[in-house]
Design an enzyme around this catalytic site. Structure first.
Site, PDB file in Angstrom:
ATOM      1  N   ALA A 144       0.853  -1.193   0.000  1.00  0.00           N
ATOM      2  CA  ALA A 144       0.000   0.000   0.000  1.00  0.00           C
ATOM      3  C   ALA A 144       0.890   1.244   0.000  1.00  0.00           C
ATOM      4  CB  ALA A 144      -0.894   0.007   1.239  1.00  0.00           C
ATOM      5  N   ASP A 145       0.541   2.226  -0.839  1.00  0.00           N
ATOM      6  CA  ASP A 145       1.274   3.488  -0.777  1.00  0.00           C
ATOM      7  C   ASP A 145       0.574   4.382   0.254  1.00  0.00           C
ATOM      8  OD1 ASP A 145      -0.984   4.429  -2.051  1.00  0.00           O
ATOM      9  OD2 ASP A 145       0.002   4.820  -3.956  1.00  0.00           O
ATOM     10  N   SER A 146       1.121   5.591   0.451  1.00  0.00           N
ATOM     11  CA  SER A 146       0.583   6.437   1.520  1.00  0.00           C
ATOM     12  C   SER A 146      -0.896   6.796   1.301  1.00  0.00           C
ATOM     13  CB  SER A 146       1.420   7.715   1.658  1.00  0.00           C
ATOM     14  OG  SER A 146       1.480   8.387   0.418  1.00  0.00           O
TER      15      SER A 146
END
Lengths: 244, 82
Positions: free
Chosen positions: B38-40
């Site tokens: 997951a990215d931010s």
């Protein structure tokens, strides 16, 4: 094609954007704060041309109203692909005479309002396969204008908001851009575009005329389209060459 | 919803749908950013989904502490005490 929400869409530039996006096949949310009947007329015009539109009344500077209304609209329309932050006010006056209250009110509507709408719409836009935010700035925000400190500051602020959001949302393919109009014939500019003021202004505009709301809407329609997917964080000037 | 098992099930469901991962990938020790990729933005969307599902507000400071699936379950259990 998709769903679009245009703030301040009952008159002027917002009206032309709403009608234009509907022509491009978007289901359009027509936001207004006071002019309910004008918004109804815009919706009637869209529907008469075979388009789809909803009336979405809320004050962009009222956080809870923004959240509730956008949530309801997204549920009604089945998503959101384009947000055009156009709602804006101008309270003119030389800096020495501008009250804190008028300054704040202008920033609340023009800048904070756009931020609140971006925030409330972000989840739906990030889910969209082609999310778009188009903020309506102004040549006044880029160049300044005597007698418009708060308006200029709010419109310049929109450019910073646009660029920061463009970076945040790029990972999801959501583009965020500004359209920066020059002098456009609307109710807001009527006082500036009369008599000698107008002829002086026209001398500074290479194309020799003031713009129409449709001139601005054309740029918004392009930025909202699939063809503009590689354009983000930009300021597209629609000003007849007034500022280059 | 105060039953711990029910909370855990719901949290796992949300993680699967928000991060578009399969149930098998969602282990208690799975890190959102390292294991589940997951990215931010995705983490923030997950936080918003958790807040909505459990009607609570997760403080920004707490968000930084929620790094794994177990962290999320523990946080929700601790903050939805009946």
């Amino acid at each position: 094609m998709g769903v679009a929400l245009v703030t301040g869409a009952s008159r002027g530039i917002g009206r032309a954007v709403a009608i234009g996006l509907a022509q491009d096949g978007f289901v359009v949310g027509v936001n207004y704060v006071h002019s309910e009947s004008a918004a109804a007329a815009v919706i009637a015009e869209i529907k008469a041309a075979g388009g789809q539109a909803f009336s979405v009344g809320f004050d962009v500077s009222d956080e809870s109203a923004v959240e509730t209304a956008i949530k309801t609209f997204v549920a009604q329309a089945g998503g959101l692909d384009v947000l055009c932050n156009n709602a804006g006010i101008a309270i003119d006056g030389l800096a020495m005479r501008v009250s804190r209250q008028d300054w704040q009110h202008t920033l609340d509507v023009n800048l904070t309002g756009a931020f609140l709408c971006c925030k409330a719409a972000s989840r739906a836009l990030l889910k969209s396969p082609a999310g778009r935010i188009v903020n309506i700035s102004s040549v006044v925000g880029e160049q300044g204008n005597a007698g418009q400190v708060s308006y200029a500051a709010s419109k310049a602020g929109l450019i910073g908001l646009t660029r920061a959001l463009a970076r945040e949302y790029a990972a999801r393919g959501v583009t965020v851009n500004c359209v920066s109009p020059g002098y456009i014939e609307t109710e807001m500019t009527a006082a500036h575009l009369t008599g000698e003021k107008k002829s002086e202004l026209l001398k500074r505009i290479p194309l020799g005329r003031v713009g129409t709301p449709e001139d601005v809407a054309s740029a918004v329609r392009f930025l909202a389209s699939p063809e503009a997917s590689y354009i983000t964080g930009q300021v597209v000037r629609v000003n007849g060459g007034l500022l280059m | 919803m105060s039953d711990k098992a029910a909370i855990e099930t719901k949290v796992r469901e949300l993680i699967c749908s928000q991060l578009e991962v399969s149930a098998e990938q969602v282990k208690p020790e799975s890190s959102f950013t390292d294991d589940l990729k997951a990215d931010s933005l995705a983490v923030m969307e997950l936080v918003l989904a958790l807040e909505e599902a459990f009607s609570l507000k997760i403080d920004d400071g707490d968000v930084e502490q929620i790094k794994t699936v177990q962290d999320a379950v523990d946080y929700i259990v601790a903050h939805t005490a009946a």
